[in-house]
Design an enzyme around this catalytic site. Structure first.
Site, PDB file in Angstrom:
ATOM      1  N   ASP A 146       3.764   8.381  15.227  1.00 30.41           N
ATOM      2  CA  ASP A 146       2.374   7.949  15.374  1.00 30.41           C
ATOM      3  C   ASP A 146       1.496   9.141  15.021  1.00 30.41           C
ATOM      4  OD1 ASP A 146      -0.163   7.393  16.314  1.00 30.41           O
ATOM      5  OD2 ASP A 146       0.506   6.665  18.263  1.00 30.41           O
ATOM      6  N   ASN A 164     -11.852   3.343   4.995  1.00 33.85           N
ATOM      7  CA  ASN A 164     -12.501   2.514   3.966  1.00 33.85           C
ATOM      8  C   ASN A 164     -13.735   3.279   3.493  1.00 33.85           C
ATOM      9  OD1 ASN A 164     -14.845   1.696   5.663  1.00 33.85           O
ATOM     10  ND2 ASN A 164     -13.218   0.737   6.856  1.00 33.85           N
ATOM     11  N   GLY A 171      -5.897  -0.851  11.834  1.00 32.02           N
ATOM     12  CA  GLY A 171      -4.755  -0.050  11.409  1.00 32.02           C
ATOM     13  C   GLY A 171      -4.811   1.377  11.908  1.00 32.02           C
ATOM     14  N   VAL A 172      -4.378   2.294  11.065  1.00 26.04           N
ATOM     15  CA  VAL A 172      -4.316   3.698  11.460  1.00 26.04           C
ATOM     16  C   VAL A 172      -5.731   4.263  11.672  1.00 26.04           C
ATOM     17  CG1 VAL A 172      -4.172   4.685   9.124  1.00 26.04           C
ATOM     18  CG2 VAL A 172      -3.091   5.856  11.029  1.00 26.04           C
ATOM     19  N   ASP A 173      -6.697   3.745  10.939  1.00 25.74           N
ATOM     20  CA  ASP A 173      -8.103   4.162  11.080  1.00 25.74           C
ATOM     21  C   ASP A 173      -8.590   3.892  12.516  1.00 25.74           C
ATOM     22  OD1 ASP A 173     -10.694   4.946  10.424  1.00 25.74           O
ATOM     23  OD2 ASP A 173     -11.099   3.251   9.081  1.00 25.74           O
TER      24      ASP A 173
HETATM   25  N1  AR6 Z   1       0.392   6.396  12.740  1.00 22.33           N
HETATM   26  C1  AR6 Z   1       0.907   6.364  11.485  1.00 22.33           C
HETATM   27  N2  AR6 Z   1       0.830   5.298  10.669  1.00 22.33           N
HETATM   28  C2  AR6 Z   1       0.190   4.205  11.135  1.00 22.33           C
HETATM   29  C3  AR6 Z   1      -0.376   4.136  12.422  1.00 22.33           C
HETATM   30  C4  AR6 Z   1      -0.255   5.296  13.238  1.00 22.33           C
HETATM   31  N3  AR6 Z   1      -0.775   5.340  14.468  1.00 22.33           N
HETATM   32  N4  AR6 Z   1      -0.937   2.898  12.579  1.00 22.33           N
HETATM   33  C5  AR6 Z   1      -0.702   2.209  11.441  1.00 22.33           C
HETATM   34  N5  AR6 Z   1      -0.013   2.988  10.567  1.00 22.33           N
HETATM   35  P1  AR6 Z   1      -3.496   0.601   7.217  1.00 22.33           P
HETATM   36  P2  AR6 Z   1      -4.620   0.782   4.475  1.00 22.33           P
HETATM   37  C6  AR6 Z   1       0.478   2.696   9.213  1.00 22.33           C
HETATM   38  O1  AR6 Z   1      -3.642  -0.869   7.204  1.00 22.33           O
HETATM   39  O2  AR6 Z   1      -3.592  -0.146   3.936  1.00 22.33           O
HETATM   40  C7  AR6 Z   1      -8.440  -0.118   7.962  1.00 22.33           C
HETATM   41  O3  AR6 Z   1      -9.111  -1.188   8.550  1.00 22.33           O
HETATM   42  C8  AR6 Z   1       0.645   1.245   8.806  1.00 22.33           C
HETATM   43  O4  AR6 Z   1       1.833   0.709   9.374  1.00 22.33           O
HETATM   44  O5  AR6 Z   1      -3.912   1.341   8.438  1.00 22.33           O
HETATM   45  O6  AR6 Z   1      -4.965   2.020   3.703  1.00 22.33           O
HETATM   46  C9  AR6 Z   1      -9.384   0.817   7.190  1.00 22.33           C
HETATM   47  O7  AR6 Z   1     -10.653   0.909   7.806  1.00 22.33           O
HETATM   48  C10 AR6 Z   1       0.747   1.387   7.288  1.00 22.33           C
HETATM   49  O8  AR6 Z   1       2.081   1.807   6.946  1.00 22.33           O
HETATM   50  O9  AR6 Z   1      -4.318   1.309   5.977  1.00 22.33           O
HETATM   51  C11 AR6 Z   1      -9.460   0.134   5.856  1.00 22.33           C
HETATM   52  O10 AR6 Z   1     -10.405  -0.911   5.860  1.00 22.33           O
HETATM   53  C12 AR6 Z   1      -0.195   2.553   7.009  1.00 22.33           C
HETATM   54  O11 AR6 Z   1      -0.462   3.173   8.275  1.00 22.33           O
HETATM   55  C13 AR6 Z   1      -8.070  -0.433   5.656  1.00 22.33           C
HETATM   56  O12 AR6 Z   1      -7.542  -0.623   6.985  1.00 22.33           O
HETATM   57  C14 AR6 Z   1      -1.528   2.154   6.374  1.00 22.33           C
HETATM   58  O13 AR6 Z   1      -1.959   0.921   6.894  1.00 22.33           O
HETATM   59  C15 AR6 Z   1      -7.171   0.544   4.942  1.00 22.33           C
HETATM   60  O14 AR6 Z   1      -5.950  -0.081   4.656  1.00 22.33           O
END
Ligand code: AR6
Length: 170
Positions: free
Chosen positions: A11, A25, A33-35
């Site tokens: 994490d 974004n 998500g991670v954001d």
């Molecule tokens: N630690 C590490 N990786 C993580 C964590 C964490 N705590 N949580 C999720 N992931 P995403 P994107 C992984 O959707 O595709 C947001 O709303 C997740 O499993 O977070 O770039 C932003 O504001 C995946 O493998 O990012 C944007 O609008 C990876 O992080 C949009 O999502 C990326 O998934 C960006 O989408």
């Protein structure tokens, strides 16, 4: 294969790297998500600083402090939305990693952790994204001895496998 690149499961909000990247974004005003996880862990001061930045272009990055995170800095980078691969997605995704590392160098960070940018909500196929990410990171590191370690922090096993395979194929 550059020994400074590591693939781990975990994490990213718990990272002790000097800087962590955030899959943001273009508004830089938070999301899911991670954001969302990074903003929750860092506290409301992070959003307050992000509001002063005026957003960020896809494939570029902006830096803030880490606030309640262990990481000193957050590198906010909007990845490309996957739309079939013919819309410059790979160049933009490579730009995310390169721009973050340029900022890390400029701010004296020796260790940087990345999540898998664009492979969640933005739908970038993880095997393709892993090759682009590790290609960009290894190209940057070749000219930058000041960076001591770059880790991909993978949140699930499928992502970890894709990055392990891409690293082996570099
Ligand atoms: N630690 C590490 N990786 C993580 C964590 C964490 N705590 N949580 C999720 N992931 P995403 P994107 C992984 O959707 O595709 C947001 O709303 C997740 O499993 O977070 O770039 C932003 O504001 C995946 O493998 O990012 C944007 O609008 C990876 O992080 C949009 O999502 C990326 O998934 C960006 O989408």
């Amino acid at each position: 294969m550059d020994k400074r690149i590591e693939i781990i499961s975990g994490d990213i909000t718990r990272s002790d790297a000097d800087a962590i990247a955030n899959a943001a974004n273009t508004s830089l005003l938070g999301g899911g998500g991670v954001d969302g996880a990074i903003h929750r862990a860092a506290g409301p001061e992070l959003l307050a600083e992000c509001r002063t930045l005026g957003g960020c272009e896809t494939g570029r990055a902006k830096i803030t402090k880490g606030y309640r995170l262990r990481a000193k800095y957050v590198l906010h980078t909007p990845g490309p939305v996957w739309s079939g691969g013919g819309h410059g997605e790979a160049e933009k995704l490579a730009g995310c990693y390169t721009s973050c590392l340029e900022l890390a160098s400029r701010y004296g960070c020796k260790t940087v952790d990345f999540p898998s940018i664009s492979t969640g909500v933005y739908g970038y196929p993880v095997d393709k994204a892993a090759r682009v990410a590790l290609g960009a990171i290894s190209a940057y590191l070749a000219g930058h001895p000041e960076i001591e370690r770059v880790r991909m922090v993978c949140f699930d096993e499928r992502t970890k496998r894709a990055y392990d395979e891409a690293l082996a194929g570099l």
